[in-house]
Design a protein around this motif. Sequence first.
Motif, PDB file in Angstrom:
ATOM      1  N   GLN A  63      -1.584  18.038  -7.980  1.00  0.00           N
ATOM      2  CA  GLN A  63      -1.438  16.888  -7.078  1.00  0.00           C
ATOM      3  C   GLN A  63      -1.794  17.257  -5.634  1.00  0.00           C
ATOM      4  O   GLN A  63      -0.963  17.154  -4.727  1.00  0.00           O
ATOM      5  CB  GLN A  63      -0.017  16.329  -7.161  1.00  0.00           C
ATOM      6  CG  GLN A  63       0.388  15.922  -8.570  1.00  0.00           C
ATOM      7  CD  GLN A  63       1.880  15.705  -8.709  1.00  0.00           C
ATOM      8  OE1 GLN A  63       2.444  14.801  -8.086  1.00  0.00           O
ATOM      9  NE2 GLN A  63       2.532  16.521  -9.507  1.00  0.00           N
ATOM     10  N   PRO A  64      -3.034  17.668  -5.384  1.00  0.00           N
ATOM     11  CA  PRO A  64      -3.385  18.211  -4.066  1.00  0.00           C
ATOM     12  C   PRO A  64      -3.815  17.144  -3.056  1.00  0.00           C
ATOM     13  O   PRO A  64      -4.835  17.284  -2.383  1.00  0.00           O
ATOM     14  CB  PRO A  64      -4.557  19.131  -4.407  1.00  0.00           C
ATOM     15  CG  PRO A  64      -5.265  18.414  -5.519  1.00  0.00           C
ATOM     16  CD  PRO A  64      -4.169  17.744  -6.328  1.00  0.00           C
ATOM     17  N   TRP A  65      -3.047  16.064  -2.950  1.00  0.00           N
ATOM     18  CA  TRP A  65      -3.451  14.957  -2.075  1.00  0.00           C
ATOM     19  C   TRP A  65      -2.278  14.478  -1.229  1.00  0.00           C
ATOM     20  O   TRP A  65      -1.109  14.634  -1.577  1.00  0.00           O
ATOM     21  CB  TRP A  65      -3.975  13.788  -2.904  1.00  0.00           C
ATOM     22  CG  TRP A  65      -3.102  13.425  -4.061  1.00  0.00           C
ATOM     23  CD1 TRP A  65      -1.886  12.784  -4.027  1.00  0.00           C
ATOM     24  CD2 TRP A  65      -3.346  13.705  -5.448  1.00  0.00           C
ATOM     25  NE1 TRP A  65      -1.371  12.636  -5.294  1.00  0.00           N
ATOM     26  CE2 TRP A  65      -2.249  13.199  -6.182  1.00  0.00           C
ATOM     27  CE3 TRP A  65      -4.398  14.319  -6.131  1.00  0.00           C
ATOM     28  CZ2 TRP A  65      -2.167  13.296  -7.578  1.00  0.00           C
ATOM     29  CZ3 TRP A  65      -4.315  14.419  -7.513  1.00  0.00           C
ATOM     30  CH2 TRP A  65      -3.213  13.908  -8.220  1.00  0.00           C
ATOM     31  N   ARG A  66      -2.614  13.911  -0.093  1.00  0.00           N
ATOM     32  CA  ARG A  66      -1.632  13.253   0.764  1.00  0.00           C
ATOM     33  C   ARG A  66      -2.308  12.059   1.425  1.00  0.00           C
ATOM     34  O   ARG A  66      -3.416  12.176   1.942  1.00  0.00           O
ATOM     35  CB  ARG A  66      -1.067  14.204   1.811  1.00  0.00           C
ATOM     36  CG  ARG A  66       0.158  13.630   2.516  1.00  0.00           C
ATOM     37  CD  ARG A  66       0.841  14.644   3.404  1.00  0.00           C
ATOM     38  NE  ARG A  66       2.084  14.091   3.955  1.00  0.00           N
ATOM     39  CZ  ARG A  66       3.278  14.228   3.404  1.00  0.00           C
ATOM     40  NH1 ARG A  66       3.415  14.934   2.302  1.00  0.00           N
ATOM     41  NH2 ARG A  66       4.351  13.682   3.959  1.00  0.00           N
ATOM     42  N   PHE A  67      -1.634  10.931   1.403  1.00  0.00           N
ATOM     43  CA  PHE A  67      -2.176   9.699   1.955  1.00  0.00           C
ATOM     44  C   PHE A  67      -1.445   9.332   3.244  1.00  0.00           C
ATOM     45  O   PHE A  67      -0.237   9.544   3.375  1.00  0.00           O
ATOM     46  CB  PHE A  67      -2.037   8.546   0.961  1.00  0.00           C
ATOM     47  CG  PHE A  67      -2.903   8.684  -0.263  1.00  0.00           C
ATOM     48  CD1 PHE A  67      -4.189   8.176  -0.271  1.00  0.00           C
ATOM     49  CD2 PHE A  67      -2.431   9.317  -1.402  1.00  0.00           C
ATOM     50  CE1 PHE A  67      -4.997   8.293  -1.397  1.00  0.00           C
ATOM     51  CE2 PHE A  67      -3.234   9.445  -2.525  1.00  0.00           C
ATOM     52  CZ  PHE A  67      -4.510   8.938  -2.517  1.00  0.00           C
ATOM     53  N   GLN A  68      -2.195   8.783   4.167  1.00  0.00           N
ATOM     54  CA  GLN A  68      -1.636   8.199   5.384  1.00  0.00           C
ATOM     55  C   GLN A  68      -2.104   6.749   5.449  1.00  0.00           C
ATOM     56  O   GLN A  68      -3.282   6.464   5.190  1.00  0.00           O
ATOM     57  CB  GLN A  68      -2.129   8.952   6.625  1.00  0.00           C
ATOM     58  CG  GLN A  68      -1.740  10.415   6.660  1.00  0.00           C
ATOM     59  CD  GLN A  68      -2.497  11.187   7.730  1.00  0.00           C
ATOM     60  OE1 GLN A  68      -3.625  10.846   8.074  1.00  0.00           O
ATOM     61  NE2 GLN A  68      -1.873  12.240   8.245  1.00  0.00           N
ATOM     62  N   TYR A  69      -1.184   5.845   5.795  1.00  0.00           N
ATOM     63  CA  TYR A  69      -1.568   4.439   5.924  1.00  0.00           C
ATOM     64  C   TYR A  69      -1.225   3.937   7.309  1.00  0.00           C
ATOM     65  O   TYR A  69      -0.087   4.087   7.779  1.00  0.00           O
ATOM     66  CB  TYR A  69      -0.851   3.565   4.886  1.00  0.00           C
ATOM     67  CG  TYR A  69      -1.227   2.107   5.008  1.00  0.00           C
ATOM     68  CD1 TYR A  69      -2.525   1.687   4.770  1.00  0.00           C
ATOM     69  CD2 TYR A  69      -0.284   1.153   5.400  1.00  0.00           C
ATOM     70  CE1 TYR A  69      -2.887   0.350   4.903  1.00  0.00           C
ATOM     71  CE2 TYR A  69      -0.638  -0.181   5.529  1.00  0.00           C
ATOM     72  CZ  TYR A  69      -1.940  -0.577   5.282  1.00  0.00           C
ATOM     73  OH  TYR A  69      -2.302  -1.895   5.420  1.00  0.00           O
ATOM     74  N   SER A  70      -2.216   3.358   7.976  1.00  0.00           N
ATOM     75  CA  SER A  70      -2.032   2.760   9.295  1.00  0.00           C
ATOM     76  C   SER A  70      -1.947   1.253   9.132  1.00  0.00           C
ATOM     77  O   SER A  70      -2.931   0.616   8.717  1.00  0.00           O
ATOM     78  CB  SER A  70      -3.196   3.131  10.211  1.00  0.00           C
ATOM     79  OG  SER A  70      -3.162   2.361  11.401  1.00  0.00           O
ATOM     80  N   ARG A  71      -0.780   0.694   9.468  1.00  0.00           N
ATOM     81  CA  ARG A  71      -0.630  -0.757   9.361  1.00  0.00           C
ATOM     82  C   ARG A  71      -1.559  -1.477  10.337  1.00  0.00           C
ATOM     83  O   ARG A  71      -2.137  -2.513  10.013  1.00  0.00           O
ATOM     84  CB  ARG A  71       0.827  -1.152   9.651  1.00  0.00           C
ATOM     85  CG  ARG A  71       1.819  -0.782   8.552  1.00  0.00           C
ATOM     86  CD  ARG A  71       3.138  -1.501   8.819  1.00  0.00           C
ATOM     87  NE  ARG A  71       4.124  -1.255   7.768  1.00  0.00           N
ATOM     88  CZ  ARG A  71       5.096  -0.369   7.862  1.00  0.00           C
ATOM     89  NH1 ARG A  71       5.200   0.392   8.952  1.00  0.00           N
ATOM     90  NH2 ARG A  71       5.959  -0.209   6.877  1.00  0.00           N
ATOM     91  N   ARG A  72      -1.672  -0.920  11.539  1.00  0.00           N
ATOM     92  CA  ARG A  72      -2.464  -1.589  12.566  1.00  0.00           C
ATOM     93  C   ARG A  72      -3.926  -1.710  12.137  1.00  0.00           C
ATOM     94  O   ARG A  72      -4.545  -2.761  12.284  1.00  0.00           O
ATOM     95  CB  ARG A  72      -2.369  -0.819  13.885  1.00  0.00           C
ATOM     96  CG  ARG A  72      -3.170  -1.446  15.030  1.00  0.00           C
ATOM     97  CD  ARG A  72      -2.980  -0.657  16.317  1.00  0.00           C
ATOM     98  NE  ARG A  72      -1.572  -0.571  16.675  1.00  0.00           N
ATOM     99  CZ  ARG A  72      -1.100   0.169  17.673  1.00  0.00           C
ATOM    100  NH1 ARG A  72      -1.930   0.913  18.391  1.00  0.00           N
ATOM    101  NH2 ARG A  72       0.187   0.185  17.946  1.00  0.00           N
ATOM    102  N   GLY A  73      -4.474  -0.629  11.622  1.00  0.00           N
ATOM    103  CA  GLY A  73      -5.874  -0.658  11.224  1.00  0.00           C
ATOM    104  C   GLY A  73      -6.106  -1.045   9.782  1.00  0.00           C
ATOM    105  O   GLY A  73      -7.250  -1.188   9.344  1.00  0.00           O
ATOM    106  N   ARG A  74      -5.002  -1.223   9.011  1.00  0.00           N
ATOM    107  CA  ARG A  74      -5.095  -1.500   7.565  1.00  0.00           C
ATOM    108  C   ARG A  74      -6.025  -0.491   6.899  1.00  0.00           C
ATOM    109  O   ARG A  74      -6.944  -0.846   6.166  1.00  0.00           O
ATOM    110  CB  ARG A  74      -5.577  -2.928   7.304  1.00  0.00           C
ATOM    111  CG  ARG A  74      -4.555  -3.980   7.629  1.00  0.00           C
ATOM    112  CD  ARG A  74      -4.838  -5.289   6.933  1.00  0.00           C
ATOM    113  NE  ARG A  74      -6.156  -5.806   7.202  1.00  0.00           N
ATOM    114  CZ  ARG A  74      -6.407  -7.076   7.544  1.00  0.00           C
ATOM    115  NH1 ARG A  74      -5.417  -7.927   7.689  1.00  0.00           N
ATOM    116  NH2 ARG A  74      -7.634  -7.487   7.753  1.00  0.00           N
ATOM    117  N   VAL A  75      -5.753   0.781   7.150  1.00  0.00           N
ATOM    118  CA  VAL A  75      -6.614   1.833   6.605  1.00  0.00           C
ATOM    119  C   VAL A  75      -5.766   2.942   5.990  1.00  0.00           C
ATOM    120  O   VAL A  75      -4.761   3.378   6.565  1.00  0.00           O
ATOM    121  CB  VAL A  75      -7.562   2.397   7.697  1.00  0.00           C
ATOM    122  CG1 VAL A  75      -6.780   2.942   8.879  1.00  0.00           C
ATOM    123  CG2 VAL A  75      -8.477   3.457   7.119  1.00  0.00           C
TER     124      VAL A  75
END
Length: 306
Positions: free
Chosen positions: A5-17
Amino acid sequence: MHNTQPWRFQYSRRGRVFRLRADLRGALPHTDPELRALHIGCGAALMNLRVAVAHEGWEAATRLLPDPVDPMLLASVTLTRPLGDEADPAALYPAVRTRHTSRFPFAETEIPASVRSALVDAAHREHVALSFVSGWHLQYVVDLALEAEARNLTDAGAAADLARFTRAADDTRPATEGVPEYAFGPRRRIGKAPVRDFAGGRSIPGRPTADFETFPHLVLLSTARDRPVDWLRTGQAVERVLLRATLAGLSASFVTQALEWHDLRWPLRDPTSAMAHVQMVLRLGYGPRGRQTPRRPVHDVLDIEP
């Protein structure tokens, strides 16, 4: 590999990215020194994100390796507007939770031409070629996988990587990653299906034996070039193929052993074809679904920003 599981996600609400970053806690320094397998694994996770985004009714723009000075930022997925009538890849969503690697024997039943064509198309949508192995080439690929498996059993580095991510029944480590003993599958008694022995040659009390396929269904996924972007495309293609296969009632396992040795990877290709760089070998067939393996908790793989 090895459910790292070599992943990490980041979510920006402002940019919806969403941004996908490599998590080097899941690196295999000996087995995967160039991080090729890590990129493929992250590409598969990226495909699941794309499927989920579409399922939730959003179109998205995906960019691979969006920042040249930050190679560990593997992809960005920007939600652009509500989804129209396009069902792809949302139609794959039901398979995301049910697809599990199966290390059990499969029936030697022919895979229908329509299913084969659907799998070829699934890979092609991610700019990756998929071919079913047959004839002399099938025996050759099996032999290479078995040769690599034998090497792994006597190679100290490969054994160390495996030991980090395999779990015995009495293991005291947090059960959030790796391949637990219950998911090893049976030991092969006869047959030529190239299934990895996650026990590393150790005897495990109560582990059954089974007869595997003599003529397994193997597929190769290949790309024209061999760059990190090609590895990420391969990961997306692998997951799209596996999700499509799951919906068609097929089970699957990974045959990565020969890919882990430089001198064995190149001979995997069929010299009579236009195939270039083999990135993944899959074993497909009709058989038991695999057991669910652990996943890191959401807070360990997702950061949400304002």
